[in-house]
Design a protein around this motif. Structure first.
Motif, PDB file in Angstrom:
ATOM      1  N   GLN A  74      -2.629   0.214   3.905  1.00 58.95           N
ATOM      2  CA  GLN A  74      -3.116   1.409   3.461  1.00 58.95           C
ATOM      3  C   GLN A  74      -3.196   1.759   2.331  1.00 58.95           C
ATOM      4  O   GLN A  74      -1.782   1.979   1.850  1.00 58.95           O
ATOM      5  N   VAL A  75      -4.074   2.049   1.336  1.00 57.09           N
ATOM      6  CA  VAL A  75      -4.168   2.589   0.001  1.00 57.09           C
ATOM      7  C   VAL A  75      -4.874   4.204   0.249  1.00 57.09           C
ATOM      8  O   VAL A  75      -5.785   4.200   0.494  1.00 57.09           O
ATOM      9  N   THR A  76      -3.828   5.075  -0.212  1.00 58.71           N
ATOM     10  CA  THR A  76      -4.434   6.490  -0.316  1.00 58.71           C
ATOM     11  C   THR A  76      -4.498   6.949  -1.605  1.00 58.71           C
ATOM     12  O   THR A  76      -3.079   7.097  -2.160  1.00 58.71           O
ATOM     13  N   VAL A  77      -5.341   7.442  -2.221  1.00 56.54           N
ATOM     14  CA  VAL A  77      -5.313   8.009  -3.644  1.00 56.54           C
ATOM     15  C   VAL A  77      -5.676   9.512  -3.297  1.00 56.54           C
ATOM     16  O   VAL A  77      -6.671   9.634  -3.060  1.00 56.54           O
ATOM     17  N   GLY A 102       0.793  -1.104  -0.120  1.00 57.73           N
ATOM     18  CA  GLY A 102      -0.057  -0.050  -0.032  1.00 57.73           C
ATOM     19  C   GLY A 102       0.954   1.308   0.046  1.00 57.73           C
ATOM     20  O   GLY A 102       2.001   1.220   0.207  1.00 57.73           O
ATOM     21  N   GLY A 103       0.169   2.330  -0.066  1.00 55.43           N
ATOM     22  CA  GLY A 103       0.838   3.792  -0.111  1.00 55.43           C
ATOM     23  C   GLY A 103      -0.106   4.740  -0.528  1.00 55.43           C
ATOM     24  O   GLY A 103      -1.051   4.673  -0.899  1.00 55.43           O
ATOM     25  N   THR A 150      -9.682   4.872  -1.917  1.00 55.72           N
ATOM     26  CA  THR A 150      -8.731   4.987  -0.873  1.00 55.72           C
ATOM     27  C   THR A 150      -9.526   4.314   0.345  1.00 55.72           C
ATOM     28  O   THR A 150     -10.712   4.124   0.409  1.00 55.72           O
ATOM     29  N   ALA A 151      -8.630   3.189   0.711  1.00 51.16           N
ATOM     30  CA  ALA A 151      -9.208   2.420   1.962  1.00 51.16           C
ATOM     31  C   ALA A 151      -8.266   1.506   2.436  1.00 51.16           C
ATOM     32  O   ALA A 151      -6.805   1.551   1.946  1.00 51.16           O
ATOM     33  N   VAL A 152      -8.408   0.821   3.579  1.00 54.29           N
ATOM     34  CA  VAL A 152      -7.655  -0.290   3.980  1.00 54.29           C
ATOM     35  C   VAL A 152      -7.964  -1.396   3.195  1.00 54.29           C
ATOM     36  O   VAL A 152      -9.157  -1.997   3.290  1.00 54.29           O
ATOM     37  N   TYR A 153      -7.105  -2.083   2.656  1.00 60.91           N
ATOM     38  CA  TYR A 153      -7.245  -3.339   2.151  1.00 60.91           C
ATOM     39  C   TYR A 153      -6.728  -4.615   2.639  1.00 60.91           C
ATOM     40  O   TYR A 153      -5.472  -4.561   3.212  1.00 60.91           O
ATOM     41  N   GLN A 169     -11.967  -1.325   3.035  1.00 60.61           N
ATOM     42  CA  GLN A 169     -12.538  -0.779   4.163  1.00 60.61           C
ATOM     43  C   GLN A 169     -12.463   0.790   3.879  1.00 60.61           C
ATOM     44  O   GLN A 169     -11.148   1.080   4.592  1.00 60.61           O
ATOM     45  N   ALA A 170     -13.274   1.812   3.375  1.00 58.36           N
ATOM     46  CA  ALA A 170     -12.893   3.110   3.332  1.00 58.36           C
ATOM     47  C   ALA A 170     -13.251   3.611   4.603  1.00 58.36           C
ATOM     48  O   ALA A 170     -14.221   3.081   5.532  1.00 58.36           O
ATOM     49  N   PRO A 171     -12.716   4.845   4.852  1.00 52.64           N
ATOM     50  CA  PRO A 171     -13.186   5.711   6.215  1.00 52.64           C
ATOM     51  C   PRO A 171     -14.792   5.867   6.158  1.00 52.64           C
ATOM     52  O   PRO A 171     -15.397   6.344   5.212  1.00 52.64           O
ATOM     53  N   GLY A 172     -15.283   5.484   7.561  1.00 54.46           N
ATOM     54  CA  GLY A 172     -16.796   5.579   7.586  1.00 54.46           C
ATOM     55  C   GLY A 172     -17.612   4.763   6.886  1.00 54.46           C
ATOM     56  O   GLY A 172     -18.819   4.984   7.123  1.00 54.46           O
ATOM     57  N   LYS A 173     -17.069   3.819   6.434  1.00 49.78           N
ATOM     58  CA  LYS A 173     -17.695   2.618   5.668  1.00 49.78           C
ATOM     59  C   LYS A 173     -17.676   1.507   5.882  1.00 49.78           C
ATOM     60  O   LYS A 173     -16.766   0.910   6.656  1.00 49.78           O
TER      61      LYS A 173
END
Length: 127
Positions: free
Chosen positions: A122-125, A9-10, A91-94, A39-43
């Motif tokens: 964590q993957v952040t786009v 991730g990154g 963007t989410a934790v995979y 899992q995306a933030p808040g989802k």
């Protein structure tokens, strides 16, 4: 200990690519279908792709179909998720996990059928 260890991730710009790896520890991938979740933030956590135990069949959720590719390297006991044309909403934790109840690529991906969860990556786009 039986588990997956995710990596890769990154931070990436929209339109970019990443390859996630998921190394199996303490068990053999030959016997289980493997799934990738995020899992995306808040989802809630959602299943996005799975591959059959023999590696021949795959399934993708609509949001990632055509952009993500799941594969396995049995020699390395590792599952990969090649992600391209990444979007802000990716963007989410995979996470990856093994389906202890099925050997086929099954949809919908039922979370309670999966075990050996890794810690996530964590993957952040973002631009």
């Amino acid at each position: 200990q039986v588990k997956f260890v995710e990596s890769g991730g990154g931070l990436v710009q929209p339109g970019g690519s990443l390859r996630l790896s998921c190394a199996a520890a303490g068990f053999n991938l030959d016997y289980y279908a493997i799934g990738w979740f995020r899992q995306a933030p808040g989802k809630e956590r959602e299943g996005i792709s799975c591959i059959s135990a023999n590696g021949r069949d795959t399934w993708y959720s609509e949001p990632v179909k055509g952009r993500f590719v799941i594969s396995t390297d049995k020699a390395k006991n590792t599952v990969y998720l090649e992600m391209s044309s990444l979007k802000l909403e990716d963007t989410a934790v995979y996470y990856c996990a093994a389906n202890l109840m099925r050997v086929g690529a099954h949809a919908p991906m039922i979370e309670h059928e999966y075990s050996y969860w890794g810690q996530g990556t964590q993957v952040t786009v973002s631009s």
